[in-house]
Scaffold this active site. Structure first.
Site, PDB file in Angstrom:
ATOM      1  CG  HIS A   9      -1.661   1.127   1.475  1.00 59.50           C
ATOM      2  ND1 HIS A   9      -1.841   2.112   2.483  1.00 59.50           N
ATOM      3  CD2 HIS A   9      -2.897   1.520   0.248  1.00 59.50           C
ATOM      4  CE1 HIS A   9      -2.974   2.834   2.235  1.00 59.50           C
ATOM      5  NE2 HIS A   9      -3.599   2.590   1.181  1.00 59.50           N
ATOM      6  CG  HIS A  51      -2.969   9.586   0.250  1.00 57.62           C
ATOM      7  ND1 HIS A  51      -3.613  10.485   1.210  1.00 57.62           N
ATOM      8  CD2 HIS A  51      -3.537   8.385   0.291  1.00 57.62           C
ATOM      9  CE1 HIS A  51      -4.773   9.713   1.389  1.00 57.62           C
ATOM     10  NE2 HIS A  51      -4.799   8.473   0.817  1.00 57.62           N
TER      11      HIS A  51
HETATM   12  O1  G3P Z   1      -6.177   2.085  -3.507  1.00 59.69           O
HETATM   13  C1  G3P Z   1      -6.517   1.648  -1.974  1.00 59.69           C
HETATM   14  C2  G3P Z   1      -6.455   2.506  -1.094  1.00 59.69           C
HETATM   15  O2  G3P Z   1      -5.110   3.178  -1.344  1.00 59.69           O
HETATM   16  C3  G3P Z   1      -7.453   3.820  -0.990  1.00 59.69           C
HETATM   17  O3  G3P Z   1      -7.192   4.473  -0.085  1.00 59.69           O
HETATM   18  O4  G3P Z   1      -6.701   6.797   0.851  1.00 59.69           O
HETATM   19  O5  G3P Z   1      -4.980   4.887   0.989  1.00 59.69           O
HETATM   20  O6  G3P Z   1      -5.644   5.936  -1.140  1.00 59.69           O
HETATM   21  P1  G3P Z   1      -6.142   5.724   0.098  1.00 59.69           P
HETATM   22 MG    MG Z   2      -4.401   4.917  -2.433  1.00 57.96          MG
END
Ligand code: G3P
Ligand code: MG
Length: 239
Positions: A9, A51
C-alpha cells in the site's frame, strides 16, 4: 498475470515513506510483487505520486499540491517526516515510478487521486502516460479511483486497461456503479465489510480487494470471504 494476494500500500507505507521511490524499492526488497500508489497532478499538469491534497503531512512544504508547480514540488523533502534515514527523498514523478517498477519487476495498481475539480484532466494525463510508457515485461497496470468521473475517462480513453472502483463502505448500488463504469473489480475498506456483502460481490463475478489490512488474521478472514487481494502497509506480515 493477475495482481497477487498481497499488494504493497503506497509502496510499503509501514516501512518507508509512502508514495516514494524508496517505498517502491523497499516493497520489492520485502518480496512484494505488486504495489499500489496514488497519482495526482502538479499545478502545471505533471503526474506525481502523492496521497493528500495538501503538502504538510508528508513533506516540508505548505499548501495544496494543486497550487504548486512541479519544479517547486521537486525541491521538497518527502522522506524526512517518516525517518531521518529518508531525508531528501523527493516526490516522484509518474515517469520515475514507472522506471522503478521496471527496475524492480513490480506490477502496480495506479490509483488516480485527483485534486478537487481535476478528475477528467488527471485521468486523461495518467492514462495516456500508462499507455505510452508502461514498461514492457511487466503485467498490465490496474487503474483505480474513488472518483467515478476519473474512471469514466479511463474507460473511454483506455478501455483495454483493467479498472477498479474504490469505496470506503460498499454502497447498496455497487452493481449499477460498476456496470456503468465497466469496472471488473471493487476495492473497499475492510472495516465495514461483511461476509454477506463480500459473497454478493464475488458471486456477481466481481473481483474484491480490501484496504488497508495490516494483520495476518484479518487478511485470512477477508480471503476466506472471497477477497482476491489485500493492500497492506506491512506486507511482510502477510506474505
Ligand atoms: O487504493 C486503495 C487505497 O489506497 C485507497 O485509499 O486513501 O489509501 O488511497 P487511500
Ligand atoms: Mg491509494
Amino acid at each position: 498475470m493477475p495482481p497477487p494476494r498481497v499488494i504493497g500500500h503506497r509502496g510499503a507505507a509501514g516501512h518507508a515513506p509512502e508514495n516514494t521511490l524508496a517505498g517502491l524499492r523497499r516493497a520489492a526488497a520485502l518480496g512484494v510483487r505488486w504495489v499500489e500508489f496514488d497519482v495526482k497532478l502538479s499545478r502545471d499538469g505533471h503526474p506525481i505520486l502523492f496521497h493528500d491534497q495538501d503538502l504538510e503531512r508528508t513533506t516540508n512544504g505548505r499548501g495544496p499540491v494543486a497550487a504548486t508547480d512541479l519544479a517547486d514540488l521537486r525541491r521538497l523533502d518527502a522522506g524526512a517526516w517518516f525517518g531521518a534515514a529518508y531525508r531528501g527523498e523527493p516526490i516522484p514523478t509518474l515517469d520515475e515510478a514507472l522506471a522503478a517498477l521496471a527496475a524492480h519487476g513490480l506490477g502496480a495498481n495506479v490509483e488516480i487521486k485527483p485534486c478537487p475539480g481535476r478528475a477528467a484532466e488527471t485521468a486523461e494525463i495518467v492514462v495516456r502516460q500508462l499507455r505510452a510508457a508502461w514498461p514492457a515485461g511487466l503485467p498490465p497496470p490496474l487503474v483505480s479511483s474513488f472518483d467515478e468521473a476519473a474512471l469514466a475517462v479511463a474507460r473511454d480513453l483506455a478501455p483495454e486497461l483493467d479498472r477498479a472502483l474504490i469505496v470506503g463502505a460498499v454502497p447498496a448500488d455497487w452493481p449499477a456503479r460498476l456496470e456503468r463504469l465497466g469496472c471488473g473489480a471493487l476495492h473497499c475498506g475492510h472495516r465495514d465489510l461483511t461476509a454477506a456483502t463480500a459473497a454478493a460481490v464475488t458471486a456477481a463475478g466481481i473481483t474484491l480487494r480490501c484496504f488497508t489490512v495490516n494483520t495476518r488474521t484479518r487478511a485470512e478472514t477477508l480471503f476466506a470471504w472471497g477477497a482476491a487481494s489485500v493492500f497492506s502497509d506491512r506486507p511482510d506480515r502477510l506474505l
